[in-house]
Design an enzyme around this catalytic site. Structure first.
Site, PDB file in Angstrom:
ATOM      1  N   CYS A  46       0.823  -1.212   0.000  1.00  0.00           N
ATOM      2  CA  CYS A  46       0.000   0.000   0.000  1.00  0.00           C
ATOM      3  C   CYS A  46       0.857   1.262   0.000  1.00  0.00           C
ATOM      4  O   CYS A  46       0.548   2.242   0.694  1.00  0.00           O
ATOM      5  CB  CYS A  46      -0.933  -0.015   1.204  1.00  0.00           C
ATOM      6  N   ALA A  47       1.947   1.253  -0.754  1.00  0.00           N
ATOM      7  CA  ALA A  47       2.803   2.435  -0.875  1.00  0.00           C
ATOM      8  C   ALA A  47       2.022   3.584  -1.498  1.00  0.00           C
ATOM      9  O   ALA A  47       1.012   3.380  -2.168  1.00  0.00           O
ATOM     10  CB  ALA A  47       4.025   2.100  -1.726  1.00  0.00           C
ATOM     11  N   ILE A  49       2.598   5.443  -4.071  1.00  0.00           N
ATOM     12  CA  ILE A  49       2.481   5.376  -5.528  1.00  0.00           C
ATOM     13  C   ILE A  49       1.380   4.402  -5.958  1.00  0.00           C
ATOM     14  O   ILE A  49       0.817   4.518  -7.047  1.00  0.00           O
ATOM     15  CB  ILE A  49       3.837   4.978  -6.167  1.00  0.00           C
ATOM     16  N   ALA A  50       1.047   3.434  -5.083  1.00  0.00           N
ATOM     17  CA  ALA A  50       0.011   2.458  -5.423  1.00  0.00           C
ATOM     18  C   ALA A  50      -1.349   3.127  -5.597  1.00  0.00           C
ATOM     19  O   ALA A  50      -2.180   2.672  -6.386  1.00  0.00           O
ATOM     20  CB  ALA A  50      -0.063   1.374  -4.354  1.00  0.00           C
ATOM     21  N   LYS A 132      10.387   0.802  -9.916  1.00  0.00           N
ATOM     22  CA  LYS A 132      11.783   0.821 -10.263  1.00  0.00           C
ATOM     23  C   LYS A 132      12.542   1.662  -9.242  1.00  0.00           C
ATOM     24  O   LYS A 132      11.925   2.505  -8.571  1.00  0.00           O
ATOM     25  CB  LYS A 132      11.983   1.323 -11.702  1.00  0.00           C
ATOM     26  N   ARG A 205      13.583   6.841   1.204  1.00  0.00           N
ATOM     27  CA  ARG A 205      14.536   7.160   0.134  1.00  0.00           C
ATOM     28  C   ARG A 205      15.895   7.611   0.672  1.00  0.00           C
ATOM     29  O   ARG A 205      16.857   7.702  -0.092  1.00  0.00           O
ATOM     30  CB  ARG A 205      13.955   8.251  -0.765  1.00  0.00           C
TER      31      ARG A 205
END
Length: 398
Positions: A46-47, A49-50, A132, A205
């Site tokens: 569930c990041a 970006i999802a 990616k 990150r």
């Protein structure tokens, strides 16, 4: 046992029996087949970006989200409620991959874990859309993509701008006789979030354990991809990358890179690409493709400024009499509707439908090759950055 949230999906409806014979017989559509239904997506994690990917799936008639997995059932259910109503919720990734209804798995998990889940999904005959970079090293990325090849499932990375309709028009402009041979590509992708102490101290990150490639992997991936595209998928000979700013555990925060494109037979015709990527500069995402006669520029190559329209510009400079001015003539190109997040889903779903129609034997391997090419150049840049900008040959990356 993983919990499941309730959900329903369309079923085939046949003709009711007992119709009066006096009525004319109406033509009927054949029953739905597996390839006629929307492609059924599972979301592995569930990041943030999802949510964008689920939005793209919702905008695409040939796709639907049928399952979402998280390590927490509460989080999975909350994500379903917010972004994928009607989908099932699982509290293990394994349960989602084992679900026979799921045809394709979107994998946005941490880079340090991603390749392993790609392999597991492929082994279960699920098609894969991967975030990616593909892995924390090139060998694992190559192994993951090989698993998709071996199991004849479609693989694609989630580089959305590759599916923007503007790209085809840009290619026409670059290939036009008046543009000349591509000599140089320059691009940037930077965001300012690293200037916030709270973000820089907590975001994945900025951690070597979760995203060891930092700004190079998160942002530089796009710069490398647009450069490879501009050069017609020619692999660079070598790269030099400088890590100008890193975290205490050597995660790159600001990087500047150079790529040289030439073969042993054309050393006198070196073409180049340069880019910078950073977590501490203002939001920038522009690219310029420089030909012998003209250049092409765009200011939003990663994510377009507007959903209503997008543009790029082709220009050619000149020198006036006595060099008093350097006039420049430009030709703008504009397109309507720019939903690349949905176009990617549509393209991937169409490829899966083709695979189903062929009995599981057809895949488009261009997407495999482009992902691995980008990954290989990325790791060459990483190796160079770890060694003070030393030139690294792409062929030396294993």
């Amino acid at each position: 046992q993983a919990g499941v949230a309730s959900g329903s999906h369309a079923s085939t409806v046949g003709l009711l029996p007992g119709s009066p014979k006096a009525l004319p017989t109406m033509p009927t559509a054949p029953p739905n087949t597996a390839s006629d239904r929307p492609v059924r997506w599972g979301v592995l994690g569930c990041a943030g970006i999802a949510a964008k990917v689920c939005h793209g799936i919702a905008e695409t008639p040939n796709a639907e989200v049928v399952a979402v997995a998280s390590r927490s059932m509460d989080r999975a259910k909350a994500f379903v409620e917010a972004h994928a109503k009607g989908a099932k919720a699982y509290d293990t990734y394994e349960a989602l991959i084992a679900d026979p209804e799921v045809q394709v798995v979107y994998i946005p998990v941490l880079t340090s874990l991603r390749a392993g889940w790609v392999e597991k999904a492929a082994a279960a005959k699920k098609h894969v859309l991967s975030e990616k970079p593909l892995a924390a090293n090139y060998a694992d990325a190559e192994k993951a993509v090989k698993a998709c090849r071996d199991h004849q499932v479609q693989f694609m990375d989630d580089t959305m701008f590759m599916h923007h309709p503007r790209l085809a028009e840009m290619r026409k402009a670059i290939d036009a006789e008046g543009f000349g041979k591509v000599k140089h590509v320059v691009s940037c992708f930077t965001i300012p979030f690293g200037n916030d102490p709270a973000w820089s101290s907590s975001n994945i990150r900025m951690s070597a354990d979760t995203e060891p490639l930092g700004a190079l992997g998160d942002l530089g991936w796009y710069n490398i991809r647009i450069s490879l595209w501009a050069f017609g998928w020619q692999v660079p000979h070598d790269v030099s990358c400088h890590y100008l700013q890193t975290t205490r555990d050597c995660v790159p925060i600001t990087v500047h890179c150079i790529m040289r494109f030439y073969s042993d037979a054309e050393k006198d015709d070196v073409r180049t690409a340069t880019f910078d990527a950073s977590f501490t500069c203002s939001l920038r995402q522009w690219a310029e493709v420089v030909g012998e006669k003209q250049s092409l520029t765009l200011t939003d190559f990663v994510v377009n400024h507007s959903l209503e329209s997008s543009s790029f510009e082709v220009g050619e400079g000149s020198i006036s009499d006595r060099a008093l001015t350097f006039p420049r003539q430009t030709q703008p190109h504009t397109q309507d509707k720019c939903t690349q997040h949905a176009t990617l889903i549509e393209t991937m779903s169409d490829l899966i439908k083709d695979n189903i129609k062929s009995g599981g034997t057809t895949v488009n391997k261009d997407w495999f090759d482009r992902a691995l090419m980008t990954q290989k150049v990325l790791f060459a840049c990483h190796q160079s950055g770890q060694n003070g900008g030393a030139w690294v040959k792409i062929d030396d990356i294993r």
